[in-house]
Design a protein around this motif. Structure first.
Motif, mmCIF file in Angstrom:
data_model
loop_
_atom_site.group_PDB
_atom_site.id
_atom_site.type_symbol
_atom_site.label_atom_id
_atom_site.label_comp_id
_atom_site.label_asym_id
_atom_site.label_seq_id
_atom_site.Cartn_x
_atom_site.Cartn_y
_atom_site.Cartn_z
ATOM 1 N N PRO A 1 6.295 9.975 13.316
ATOM 2 C CA PRO A 1 5.627 10.922 12.421
ATOM 3 C C PRO A 1 6.146 10.795 10.989
ATOM 4 N N SER A 2 5.368 10.181 10.127
ATOM 5 C CA SER A 2 5.903 9.848 8.792
ATOM 6 C C SER A 2 4.762 9.597 7.816
ATOM 7 N N PHE A 3 4.478 10.568 7.002
ATOM 8 C CA PHE A 3 3.486 10.338 5.941
ATOM 9 C C PHE A 3 4.162 9.636 4.776
ATOM 10 N N ALA A 4 3.481 8.635 4.219
ATOM 11 C CA ALA A 4 4.050 7.844 3.122
ATOM 12 C C ALA A 4 4.548 8.754 1.995
ATOM 13 N N HIS A 5 3.746 9.770 1.651
ATOM 14 C CA HIS A 5 4.143 10.617 0.514
ATOM 15 C C HIS A 5 5.423 11.393 0.812
ATOM 16 N N GLY B 1 0.855 -1.182 0.000
ATOM 17 C CA GLY B 1 0.000 0.000 0.000
ATOM 18 C C GLY B 1 0.896 1.239 0.000
ATOM 19 N N ALA B 2 0.338 2.365 0.450
ATOM 20 C CA ALA B 2 1.109 3.609 0.439
ATOM 21 C C ALA B 2 2.352 3.483 1.314
ATOM 22 N N TRP B 3 2.173 2.969 2.542
ATOM 23 C CA TRP B 3 3.295 2.954 3.479
ATOM 24 C C TRP B 3 4.311 1.875 3.112
ATOM 25 N N GLU C 1 0.669 3.342 -8.888
ATOM 26 C CA GLU C 1 -0.199 4.509 -9.118
ATOM 27 C C GLU C 1 -1.441 4.504 -8.240
ATOM 28 N N ARG C 2 -1.955 3.298 -7.896
ATOM 29 C CA ARG C 2 -3.180 3.247 -7.088
ATOM 30 C C ARG C 2 -2.906 3.731 -5.652
ATOM 31 N N CYS C 3 -1.779 3.316 -5.093
ATOM 32 C CA CYS C 3 -1.542 3.608 -3.663
ATOM 33 C C CYS C 3 -0.618 4.801 -3.416
ATOM 34 N N LEU D 1 6.160 -5.721 8.213
ATOM 35 C CA LEU D 1 4.749 -6.061 7.989
ATOM 36 C C LEU D 1 3.963 -4.759 7.881
ATOM 37 N N VAL D 2 3.480 -4.474 6.658
ATOM 38 C CA VAL D 2 2.881 -3.154 6.407
ATOM 39 C C VAL D 2 1.480 -3.293 5.808
ATOM 40 N N THR D 3 0.668 -4.119 6.443
ATOM 41 C CA THR D 3 -0.735 -4.236 6.034
ATOM 42 C C THR D 3 -1.591 -3.654 7.168
ATOM 43 N N PRO D 4 -2.893 -3.432 6.935
ATOM 44 C CA PRO D 4 -3.711 -2.811 7.992
ATOM 45 C C PRO D 4 -3.665 -3.593 9.310
ATOM 46 N N LEU E 1 9.427 -6.618 -2.382
ATOM 47 C CA LEU E 1 8.151 -5.988 -2.010
ATOM 48 C C LEU E 1 7.015 -6.945 -2.365
ATOM 49 N N TRP E 2 6.434 -7.573 -1.320
ATOM 50 C CA TRP E 2 5.376 -8.565 -1.562
ATOM 51 C C TRP E 2 3.990 -7.938 -1.486
ATOM 52 N N MET E 3 3.125 -8.332 -2.420
ATOM 53 C CA MET E 3 1.708 -7.927 -2.369
ATOM 54 C C MET E 3 0.870 -9.135 -2.726
ATOM 55 N N LEU F 1 6.739 -4.709 12.832
ATOM 56 C CA LEU F 1 5.360 -4.254 12.667
ATOM 57 C C LEU F 1 5.334 -2.776 12.309
ATOM 58 N N CYS F 2 4.668 -2.443 11.212
ATOM 59 C CA CYS F 2 4.596 -1.030 10.813
ATOM 60 C C CYS F 2 3.162 -0.508 10.856
ATOM 61 N N ALA F 3 2.196 -1.380 11.138
ATOM 62 C CA ALA F 3 0.797 -0.943 11.246
ATOM 63 C C ALA F 3 0.593 -0.261 12.590
ATOM 64 N N LYS F 4 -0.452 0.575 12.651
ATOM 65 C CA LYS F 4 -0.753 1.297 13.892
ATOM 66 C C LYS F 4 -2.175 0.961 14.299
ATOM 67 N N GLY F 5 -2.308 0.184 15.358
ATOM 68 C CA GLY F 5 -3.656 -0.154 15.803
ATOM 69 C C GLY F 5 -3.632 -1.181 16.904
ATOM 70 N N LYS G 1 -11.019 5.122 2.294
ATOM 71 C CA LYS G 1 -9.606 5.017 2.699
ATOM 72 C C LYS G 1 -9.483 4.285 4.036
ATOM 73 N N LEU G 2 -8.284 3.793 4.301
ATOM 74 C CA LEU G 2 -8.002 3.115 5.571
ATOM 75 C C LEU G 2 -7.965 4.162 6.693
ATOM 76 N N VAL G 3 -8.846 3.993 7.698
ATOM 77 C CA VAL G 3 -8.859 4.913 8.844
ATOM 78 C C VAL G 3 -8.638 4.057 10.103
HETATM 79 N N1 LIG Z 1 0.244 5.823 4.836
HETATM 80 C C1 LIG Z 1 1.025 6.334 5.789
HETATM 81 O O1 LIG Z 1 1.445 7.502 5.683
HETATM 82 C C2 LIG Z 1 1.404 5.519 6.983
HETATM 83 C C3 LIG Z 1 0.753 4.356 7.308
HETATM 84 N N2 LIG Z 1 1.088 3.666 8.426
HETATM 85 C C4 LIG Z 1 0.368 2.440 8.812
HETATM 86 O O2 LIG Z 1 0.657 1.413 7.873
HETATM 87 C C5 LIG Z 1 -0.475 0.536 7.764
HETATM 88 C C6 LIG Z 1 -0.812 0.376 6.292
HETATM 89 O O3 LIG Z 1 -1.172 1.664 5.807
HETATM 90 P P1 LIG Z 1 -1.137 2.063 4.264
HETATM 91 O O4 LIG Z 1 -0.054 1.374 3.555
HETATM 92 O O5 LIG Z 1 -1.165 3.531 4.227
HETATM 93 O O6 LIG Z 1 -2.539 1.481 3.785
HETATM 94 P P2 LIG Z 1 -3.060 1.268 2.297
HETATM 95 O O7 LIG Z 1 -4.546 1.226 2.409
HETATM 96 O O8 LIG Z 1 -2.425 2.231 1.374
HETATM 97 O O9 LIG Z 1 -2.504 -0.192 1.915
HETATM 98 C C7 LIG Z 1 -2.853 -1.350 2.609
HETATM 99 C C8 LIG Z 1 -2.170 -2.498 1.896
HETATM 100 O O10 LIG Z 1 -2.414 -3.690 2.644
HETATM 101 C C9 LIG Z 1 -2.831 -4.700 1.747
HETATM 102 N N3 LIG Z 1 -3.690 -5.650 2.417
HETATM 103 C C10 LIG Z 1 -4.895 -5.405 2.990
HETATM 104 N N4 LIG Z 1 -5.379 -6.527 3.530
HETATM 105 C C11 LIG Z 1 -4.483 -7.503 3.274
HETATM 106 C C12 LIG Z 1 -4.431 -8.879 3.553
HETATM 107 N N5 LIG Z 1 -5.392 -9.475 4.243
HETATM 108 N N6 LIG Z 1 -3.366 -9.597 3.124
HETATM 109 C C13 LIG Z 1 -2.368 -8.988 2.441
HETATM 110 N N7 LIG Z 1 -2.352 -7.683 2.138
HETATM 111 C C14 LIG Z 1 -3.413 -6.946 2.558
HETATM 112 C C15 LIG Z 1 -3.575 -3.962 0.663
HETATM 113 O O11 LIG Z 1 -3.610 -4.793 -0.481
HETATM 114 P P3 LIG Z 1 -4.784 -4.670 -1.591
HETATM 115 O O12 LIG Z 1 -4.435 -3.440 -2.352
HETATM 116 O O13 LIG Z 1 -4.648 -5.935 -2.345
HETATM 117 O O14 LIG Z 1 -6.075 -4.538 -0.840
HETATM 118 C C16 LIG Z 1 -2.704 -2.733 0.483
HETATM 119 O O15 LIG Z 1 -1.612 -2.994 -0.347
HETATM 120 C C17 LIG Z 1 -1.595 1.172 8.610
HETATM 121 O O16 LIG Z 1 -1.667 0.532 9.847
HETATM 122 C C18 LIG Z 1 -1.139 2.607 8.791
HETATM 123 O O17 LIG Z 1 -1.602 3.174 10.003
HETATM 124 C C19 LIG Z 1 2.113 4.068 9.237
HETATM 125 C C20 LIG Z 1 2.820 5.203 8.940
HETATM 126 C C21 LIG Z 1 2.521 6.020 7.790
#
Ligand SMILES: NC(=O)C1=CN([C@@H]2O[C@H](COP(=O)(O)OP(=O)(O)OC[C@H]3O[C@@H](n4cnc5c(N)ncnc54)[C@H](OP(=O)(O)O)[C@@H]3O)[C@@H](O)[C@H]2O)C=CC1
Ligand SMILES: O=C(CO)COP(=O)(O)O
Length: 329
Positions: free
Chosen positions: A136-140, A12-14, A49-51, A78-81, A31-33, A104-108, A275-277
Motif C-alpha cells: 500500500p503506497s501512493f507515489a505522492h 513516472g510518478a512511482w 512536474e508532469r508526473c 523496473l517502474v514502467t507500466p 533515474l532512467w527515463m 519489479l514495481c509494476a502491478k499487473g 491516466k494509467l489504469v
Molecule cells: N503511482 C503509484 O502510486 C504507484 C504505482 N505503482 C505501479 O507502478 C507502475 C508505474 O506507475 P506510475 O509510475 O504511477 O505510472 P506513470 O503513468 O506515472 O508513469 C509511467 C512511466 O513509464 C514510462 N514508460 C511508459 N512506457 C514506457 C516504455 N515502453 N519504455 C520506457 N518507459 C516507459 C513513462 O514514460 P513517458 O512519460 O515517456 O511515457 C512514464 O515515465 C504501475 O504498474 C503502477 O501500478 C505501484 C505503486 C504505487
C-alpha cells in the motif's frame, strides 16, 4: 558494493517517488527515463512536474536517458507500466550484467500471454535475480516522506533481506519475504477489485456495499493466489489485504477513480482521464487465468464484463446480488 547506486528504470510518478525514497535511504540513485528532453528538464529543475508535481528531487538522484548508466547499479527497479515489462526488460538485458537483480514495481499481468510479470522477466533474463516490490503506497505519499510500509519478495532470502535493508529509510519500511508469486498476485488483482469499489462509490451504493466488496474481493484474491501458488499469509499482509484496502478506499487511486467515473455514468473510453489504469488492462488476463482453473471470482468477472461492454453496471450489480445464497467460506 554498498557504494554502487540504485538504478530506477521509469520516471513516472512511482519511479520518481521511489528514487526519492531510495536516496533518502542513503543511496546514490540513477533515474532512467526514455526521453532525453525529460531527463534534461529533471536535471535542470530538480522536479518532475508532469508526473509528480510539487516534489523536489533529492540531491543524490541523477536523471538520465542513457540506459548504459544503469549498468553499474547494484540493483535496478523496473517502474514502467505492466504491459511494457517485456520490452523494457529486453532493453535492460542488453546493458545489465546478468547478476544485477531486477525489482519489479509494476502491478499487473501481461495481456495476451497471461504471464505473471516475474515470469516475463525470467523468460527475458533467464537465471538473473528477480524480485518484486509491492504494497500500500501512493507515489505522492512516499514522495512527501509520509510513513509507508511495503513488501519486497525474492526467492533468494539473503538477497531479499539485503535489498529490503538498502531501500528502507526514514519513512519507508520494506519487509522481505520469499513468496514472489503471492506478492505479485496481490498487486495485480487488487487493481481490478478497486475498479469495482470505485464503481460502487460512483453509483452511490453506500459504504456497506463497499465494505462487502472489499471482504468478498479479498476472498477472491485468496482463492486465486492459492490456485496459482501464492501463500495465504502473504495475501493477508501488506501486498494483499493492505494494498486492497488502500486502493479500494480513496479516489487518490487511479483504479478507484476510474471505477468511480464509470459509476457516475462515464464511458470506459472516457473514464481513465488519460491516466494509467492497470486494473483495466489486467482484468481480462486475470479473469482468463481464473477461468482456466475454475476459480470463482465473480467481482473480477463483473469488472471484466463491464469493461468489455458485455454488461452495464446495473447488470453487473444484479449478477452479483442474485448469485445463489451459499456458505460464506
Ligand atoms: N503511482 C503509484 O502510486 C504507484 C504505482 N505503482 C505501479 O507502478 C507502475 C508505474 O506507475 P506510475 O509510475 O504511477 O505510472 P506513470 O503513468 O506515472 O508513469 C509511467 C512511466 O513509464 C514510462 N514508460 C511508459 N512506457 C514506457 C516504455 N515502453 N519504455 C520506457 N518507459 C516507459 C513513462 O514514460 P513517458 O512519460 O515517456 O511515457 C512514464 O515515465 C504501475 O504498474 C503502477 O501500478 C505501484 C505503486 C504505487
Ligand atoms: O498501487 C497503488 C497503491 O499501492 C497505486 O494505485 P493506483 O494505480 O490505483 O493509483
Amino acid at each position: 558494493m554498498a557504494s554502487q547506486p540504485i538504478g530506477i528504470a521509469g520516471a513516472g510518478a512511482w519511479g520518481t517517488a521511489l528514487a526519492n525514497a531510495a536516496a533518502a535511504a542513503d543511496n546514490d540513485v540513477v533515474l532512467w527515463m526514455r526521453s532525453p528532453e525529460q531527463a534534461q528538464e529533471l536535471a535542470a529543475t530538480r522536479s518532475n512536474e508532469r508526473c509528480l508535481p510539487g516534489v523536489t528531487l533529492h540531491d543524490r538522484i541523477r536523471p538520465t536517458a542513457d540506459l548504459n548508466e544503469l549498468a553499474a547499479c547494484r540493483a535496478v527497479l523496473l517502474v514502467t507500466p505492466a504491459q511494457t515489462t517485456r520490452e523494457v526488460t529486453a532493453a535492460l538485458a542488453r546493458v545489465l550484467p546478468s547478476a544485477t537483480p531486477l525489482l519489479l514495481c509494476a502491478k499487473g499481468i501481461e495481456r495476451g500471454s497471461g504471464a505473471f510479470l516475474c515470469d516475463v522477466v525470467e523468460e527475458v533474463r533467464p537465471g538473473a535475480p528477480v524480485a518484486v516490490l509491492s504494497g500500500p503506497s501512493f507515489a505522492h505519499d512516499v514522495a512527501r516522506g509520509l510513513p509507508t510500509a511495503v513488501t519486497l519478495a525474492c526467492r533468494d532470502a539473503a538477497l531479499a533481506e539485503a535489498l529490503a535493508n538498502a531501500l528502507s529509510g526514514p519513512a519507508l519500511r520494506v519487509y522481505h519475504r520469499g513468496d514472489v508469486r503471492g506478492v505479485e498476485i496481490g498487486g495485480a488483482a487488487k487493481n481490478v477489485l478497486a475498479i469495482a469499489c470505485g464503481a460502487v462509490a460512483g453509483k452511490g451504493l453506500g459504504e456497506s456495499a463497499k465494505a462487502a466488496l472489499i471482504a468478498r474481493g479479498f476472498a477472491e484474491l485468496l482463492r486465486f493466489a492459492r490456485a496459482y501458488g501464492g501463500e495465504p499469509e502473504t495475501l493477508m499482509g501488506l501486498s494483499g489485504l493492505g494494498d486492497l484496502v488502500l486502493t479500494c478506499s480513496t479516489a487518490q487511486s487511479r483504479n478507484f477513480a476510474f471505477g468511480q467515473r464509470l459509476g457516475q455514468g462515464m464511458s470506459v473510453a472516457e473514464a481513465s482521464g488519460g491516466k494509467l489504469v492497470e486494473g483495466a488492462t489486467t482484468a481480462s488476463a486475470l479473469v482468463a487465468l481464473a477461468r482456466a482453473k475454475n476459480i470463482d471470482m465473480p467481482i473480477a468477472e463483473a469488472v471484466e464484463q463491464v469493461l468489455s461492454g458485455a454488461w452495464t453496471l446495473e447488470q453487473a450489480v444484479d449478477a452479483l446480488m442474485n448469485r445463489p445464497i451459499k456458505s460464506e467460506h
